[in-house]
Scaffold this motif. Structure first.
Motif, PDB file in Angstrom:
ATOM      1  N   SER A   4       0.815  -1.202   0.000  1.00 43.50           N
ATOM      2  CA  SER A   4       0.000   0.000   0.000  1.00 43.50           C
ATOM      3  C   SER A   4       0.859   1.266   0.000  1.00 43.50           C
ATOM      4  O   SER A   4       2.024   1.254   0.421  1.00 43.50           O
ATOM      5  CB  SER A   4      -0.911   0.014   1.227  1.00 43.50           C
ATOM      6  OG  SER A   4      -0.152   0.203   2.410  1.00 43.50           O
ATOM      7  N   LYS A   5       0.249   2.336  -0.447  1.00 47.15           N
ATOM      8  CA  LYS A   5       0.910   3.647  -0.435  1.00 47.15           C
ATOM      9  C   LYS A   5       1.315   4.028   0.981  1.00 47.15           C
ATOM     10  O   LYS A   5       2.392   4.595   1.216  1.00 47.15           O
ATOM     11  CB  LYS A   5      -0.050   4.694  -1.023  1.00 47.15           C
ATOM     12  CG  LYS A   5       0.489   6.110  -1.076  1.00 47.15           C
ATOM     13  CD  LYS A   5      -0.577   7.043  -1.620  1.00 47.15           C
ATOM     14  CE  LYS A   5      -0.142   8.497  -1.577  1.00 47.15           C
ATOM     15  NZ  LYS A   5      -1.226   9.406  -2.043  1.00 47.15           N
ATOM     16  N   ARG A   6       0.468   3.706   1.943  1.00 45.58           N
ATOM     17  CA  ARG A   6       0.757   4.022   3.343  1.00 45.58           C
ATOM     18  C   ARG A   6       2.033   3.331   3.805  1.00 45.58           C
ATOM     19  O   ARG A   6       2.923   3.965   4.392  1.00 45.58           O
ATOM     20  CB  ARG A   6      -0.426   3.599   4.228  1.00 45.58           C
ATOM     21  CG  ARG A   6      -0.198   3.805   5.714  1.00 45.58           C
ATOM     22  CD  ARG A   6      -1.440   3.436   6.506  1.00 45.58           C
ATOM     23  NE  ARG A   6      -1.802   2.034   6.351  1.00 45.58           N
ATOM     24  CZ  ARG A   6      -1.356   1.059   7.135  1.00 45.58           C
ATOM     25  NH1 ARG A   6      -0.545   1.334   8.134  1.00 45.58           N
ATOM     26  NH2 ARG A   6      -1.751  -0.182   6.935  1.00 45.58           N
ATOM     27  N   LEU A   7       2.143   2.031   3.526  1.00 48.56           N
ATOM     28  CA  LEU A   7       3.318   1.290   3.968  1.00 48.56           C
ATOM     29  C   LEU A   7       4.574   1.703   3.192  1.00 48.56           C
ATOM     30  O   LEU A   7       5.675   1.707   3.743  1.00 48.56           O
ATOM     31  CB  LEU A   7       3.078  -0.215   3.857  1.00 48.56           C
ATOM     32  CG  LEU A   7       2.052  -0.786   4.840  1.00 48.56           C
ATOM     33  CD1 LEU A   7       1.939  -2.298   4.690  1.00 48.56           C
ATOM     34  CD2 LEU A   7       2.389  -0.435   6.288  1.00 48.56           C
ATOM     35  N   GLN A   8       4.414   2.044   1.923  1.00 56.41           N
ATOM     36  CA  GLN A   8       5.556   2.564   1.157  1.00 56.41           C
ATOM     37  C   GLN A   8       6.081   3.858   1.781  1.00 56.41           C
ATOM     38  O   GLN A   8       7.290   4.070   1.864  1.00 56.41           O
ATOM     39  CB  GLN A   8       5.160   2.819  -0.297  1.00 56.41           C
ATOM     40  CG  GLN A   8       5.059   1.568  -1.140  1.00 56.41           C
ATOM     41  CD  GLN A   8       4.776   1.889  -2.599  1.00 56.41           C
ATOM     42  OE1 GLN A   8       5.377   2.785  -3.166  1.00 56.41           O
ATOM     43  NE2 GLN A   8       3.867   1.153  -3.199  1.00 56.41           N
ATOM     44  N   TYR A  32       9.704  -5.282   1.792  1.00 57.56           N
ATOM     45  CA  TYR A  32       9.802  -4.169   0.840  1.00 57.56           C
ATOM     46  C   TYR A  32      11.141  -3.449   0.999  1.00 57.56           C
ATOM     47  O   TYR A  32      11.816  -3.138   0.004  1.00 57.56           O
ATOM     48  CB  TYR A  32       8.638  -3.205   1.057  1.00 57.56           C
ATOM     49  CG  TYR A  32       8.675  -1.979   0.170  1.00 57.56           C
ATOM     50  CD1 TYR A  32       8.350  -2.064  -1.183  1.00 57.56           C
ATOM     51  CD2 TYR A  32       9.044  -0.736   0.686  1.00 57.56           C
ATOM     52  CE1 TYR A  32       8.381  -0.943  -2.000  1.00 57.56           C
ATOM     53  CE2 TYR A  32       9.073   0.390  -0.116  1.00 57.56           C
ATOM     54  CZ  TYR A  32       8.745   0.283  -1.455  1.00 57.56           C
ATOM     55  OH  TYR A  32       8.782   1.395  -2.260  1.00 57.56           O
ATOM     56  N   LEU A  33      11.565  -3.196   2.234  1.00 58.68           N
ATOM     57  CA  LEU A  33      12.864  -2.539   2.468  1.00 58.68           C
ATOM     58  C   LEU A  33      14.006  -3.388   1.915  1.00 58.68           C
ATOM     59  O   LEU A  33      14.970  -2.853   1.355  1.00 58.68           O
ATOM     60  CB  LEU A  33      13.058  -2.299   3.969  1.00 58.68           C
ATOM     61  CG  LEU A  33      12.250  -1.151   4.588  1.00 58.68           C
ATOM     62  CD1 LEU A  33      12.311  -1.214   6.109  1.00 58.68           C
ATOM     63  CD2 LEU A  33      12.741   0.196   4.088  1.00 58.68           C
ATOM     64  N   HIS A  34      13.890  -4.693   2.083  1.00 58.41           N
ATOM     65  CA  HIS A  34      14.905  -5.606   1.522  1.00 58.41           C
ATOM     66  C   HIS A  34      14.917  -5.521  -0.006  1.00 58.41           C
ATOM     67  O   HIS A  34      15.987  -5.445  -0.627  1.00 58.41           O
ATOM     68  CB  HIS A  34      14.610  -7.036   1.972  1.00 58.41           C
ATOM     69  CG  HIS A  34      15.454  -8.073   1.316  1.00 58.41           C
ATOM     70  ND1 HIS A  34      16.835  -8.100   1.408  1.00 58.41           N
ATOM     71  CD2 HIS A  34      15.112  -9.142   0.547  1.00 58.41           C
ATOM     72  CE1 HIS A  34      17.313  -9.128   0.725  1.00 58.41           C
ATOM     73  NE2 HIS A  34      16.280  -9.780   0.197  1.00 58.41           N
ATOM     74  N   LYS A  35      13.739  -5.505  -0.598  1.00 47.69           N
ATOM     75  CA  LYS A  35      13.631  -5.475  -2.061  1.00 47.69           C
ATOM     76  C   LYS A  35      14.237  -4.206  -2.665  1.00 47.69           C
ATOM     77  O   LYS A  35      14.781  -4.233  -3.769  1.00 47.69           O
ATOM     78  CB  LYS A  35      12.159  -5.599  -2.487  1.00 47.69           C
ATOM     79  CG  LYS A  35      11.568  -6.984  -2.310  1.00 47.69           C
ATOM     80  CD  LYS A  35      12.176  -7.961  -3.294  1.00 47.69           C
ATOM     81  CE  LYS A  35      11.559  -9.339  -3.183  1.00 47.69           C
ATOM     82  NZ  LYS A  35      12.224 -10.302  -4.085  1.00 47.69           N
ATOM     83  N   LYS A 143      -3.514  10.056   1.924  1.00 46.80           N
ATOM     84  CA  LYS A 143      -4.909   9.620   1.868  1.00 46.80           C
ATOM     85  C   LYS A 143      -4.968   8.356   1.036  1.00 46.80           C
ATOM     86  O   LYS A 143      -4.446   8.307  -0.079  1.00 46.80           O
ATOM     87  CB  LYS A 143      -5.776  10.712   1.238  1.00 46.80           C
ATOM     88  CG  LYS A 143      -7.277  10.420   1.274  1.00 46.80           C
ATOM     89  CD  LYS A 143      -8.049  11.586   0.666  1.00 46.80           C
ATOM     90  CE  LYS A 143      -9.555  11.358   0.706  1.00 46.80           C
ATOM     91  NZ  LYS A 143     -10.291  12.471   0.064  1.00 46.80           N
ATOM     92  N   GLU A 144      -5.585   7.329   1.606  1.00 51.43           N
ATOM     93  CA  GLU A 144      -5.677   6.049   0.913  1.00 51.43           C
ATOM     94  C   GLU A 144      -7.030   5.418   1.209  1.00 51.43           C
ATOM     95  O   GLU A 144      -7.429   5.331   2.383  1.00 51.43           O
ATOM     96  CB  GLU A 144      -4.533   5.133   1.369  1.00 51.43           C
ATOM     97  CG  GLU A 144      -4.431   3.846   0.588  1.00 51.43           C
ATOM     98  CD  GLU A 144      -3.165   3.084   0.921  1.00 51.43           C
ATOM     99  OE1 GLU A 144      -2.384   2.801   0.008  1.00 51.43           O
ATOM    100  OE2 GLU A 144      -2.953   2.777   2.112  1.00 51.43           O
ATOM    101  N   TYR A 149      -4.064   9.369   6.808  1.00 53.20           N
ATOM    102  CA  TYR A 149      -3.070   8.771   7.693  1.00 53.20           C
ATOM    103  C   TYR A 149      -1.937   9.755   7.951  1.00 53.20           C
ATOM    104  O   TYR A 149      -1.444  10.399   7.020  1.00 53.20           O
ATOM    105  CB  TYR A 149      -2.479   7.499   7.063  1.00 53.20           C
ATOM    106  CG  TYR A 149      -3.478   6.387   6.855  1.00 53.20           C
ATOM    107  CD1 TYR A 149      -3.785   5.504   7.886  1.00 53.20           C
ATOM    108  CD2 TYR A 149      -4.101   6.216   5.626  1.00 53.20           C
ATOM    109  CE1 TYR A 149      -4.696   4.469   7.694  1.00 53.20           C
ATOM    110  CE2 TYR A 149      -5.020   5.190   5.427  1.00 53.20           C
ATOM    111  CZ  TYR A 149      -5.309   4.321   6.461  1.00 53.20           C
ATOM    112  OH  TYR A 149      -6.217   3.309   6.269  1.00 53.20           O
ATOM    113  N   THR A 150      -1.522   9.842   9.211  1.00 55.79           N
ATOM    114  CA  THR A 150      -0.376  10.661   9.594  1.00 55.79           C
ATOM    115  C   THR A 150       0.804   9.742   9.882  1.00 55.79           C
ATOM    116  O   THR A 150       0.669   8.737  10.586  1.00 55.79           O
ATOM    117  CB  THR A 150      -0.706  11.485  10.856  1.00 55.79           C
ATOM    118  OG1 THR A 150      -1.830  12.323  10.578  1.00 55.79           O
ATOM    119  CG2 THR A 150       0.469  12.358  11.258  1.00 55.79           C
ATOM    120  N   ILE A 151       1.965  10.084   9.340  1.00 56.39           N
ATOM    121  CA  ILE A 151       3.173   9.269   9.491  1.00 56.39           C
ATOM    122  C   ILE A 151       4.297  10.169   9.982  1.00 56.39           C
ATOM    123  O   ILE A 151       4.522  11.244   9.429  1.00 56.39           O
ATOM    124  CB  ILE A 151       3.543   8.592   8.149  1.00 56.39           C
ATOM    125  CG1 ILE A 151       2.372   7.723   7.664  1.00 56.39           C
ATOM    126  CG2 ILE A 151       4.803   7.744   8.310  1.00 56.39           C
ATOM    127  CD1 ILE A 151       2.446   7.325   6.213  1.00 56.39           C
TER     128      ILE A 151
END
Length: 228
Positions: A4-8, A32-35, A143-144, A149-151
């Motif tokens: 998801s965009k949020r996790l990216q 994803y971080l590994h990739k 926004k997803e 979402y706040t990060i």
């Protein structure tokens, strides 16, 4: 890898190659971080056996078992102080995040950075971070699927906000005039106005009390909107 965009966005804020993903669920963030080549070592941690088993399967499928280790347990208690540089906590409520940080002060003190994405009670998270000597160095809003979402990326240091709206809505989001925050505030203002109209039609004491509280909230929303 399709995440998801949020996790990216959460993953993009990680600055160091030794990471713990707390509440890892299916292990998507460390994989994803590994990739994308940002990972030297990771710990995928979860309190639930089922999701952690799924994370193990995904780690094996992506041939990342030499890099990503799974750990079963609650919050940061699965880690030793100094074991990781970055802790990522996403996908849970703000009050649960606060409890996780409260339960492992030595681990929190040893981190170089903390990436948080609370799903609600974000203002309480901001207050708590300041109370334990952490700075909100970066704050983003996305926004997803119709949700906001706040990060945050947090580092050690002293910081205090002087306005209530900075804790409620995010000082850095207000400073950069974040368009998604403005969109959210306009929607909040609309909800307040609709409720105000309904409460004004009632003469009960509880309605009058609620109306007073509502006007205070509306004033804060409008103070925040005045930043644009």
């Amino acid at each position: 890898m399709d995440i998801s965009k949020r996790l990216q966005t959460v993953a993009a804020l990680a600055s160091y190659p030794v990471v713990a993903d707390i509440g890892t669920d299916h292990g998507y963030v460390p994989i994803y971080l590994h990739k994308i080549g940002k990972l030297k070592k990771a710990f995928a941690c979860d309190v639930r056996k089922g999701p952690l088993e799924k994370a193990r399967e995904n780690i094996l499928m992506h041939q990342a078992q030499e890099i990503i280790e799974t750990r079963l347990g609650s919050g940061l208690t699965t880690l030793q102080p100094g074991e990781v540089d970055t802790a990522i906590i996403a996908g849970m409520g703000g009050m649960l995040m606060i409890r996780i940080l409260e339960d492992s002060p030595a681990v929190v003190s040893s981190l170089k950075e903390l990436i948080l994405a609370p799903q609600h009670d974000v203002d309480q998270v901001r207050r708590y971070l300041h109370s334990i000597g952490l700075i909100i160095e970066t704050e983003l809003m996305i926004k997803e699927d119709g949700k906001y979402y706040t990060i945050m990326r947090c580092i050690h240091g002293e910081e205090k906000y002087h306005r209530e709206i900075d804790y409620l809505y995010g000082k850095r989001l207000l400073l950069v005039k974040d368009p998604l925050l403005k969109e959210l505030l306009i929607a909040e203002e609309g909800k307040y106005l609709l409720l105000e109209e309904k409460l004004q039609k009632s003469d009960t004491e509880s309605a009058k009390e609620r109306l007073t509280q509502l006007k205070e909230g509306l004033a804060l929303v409008r103070e925040a909107l005045a930043c644009w």
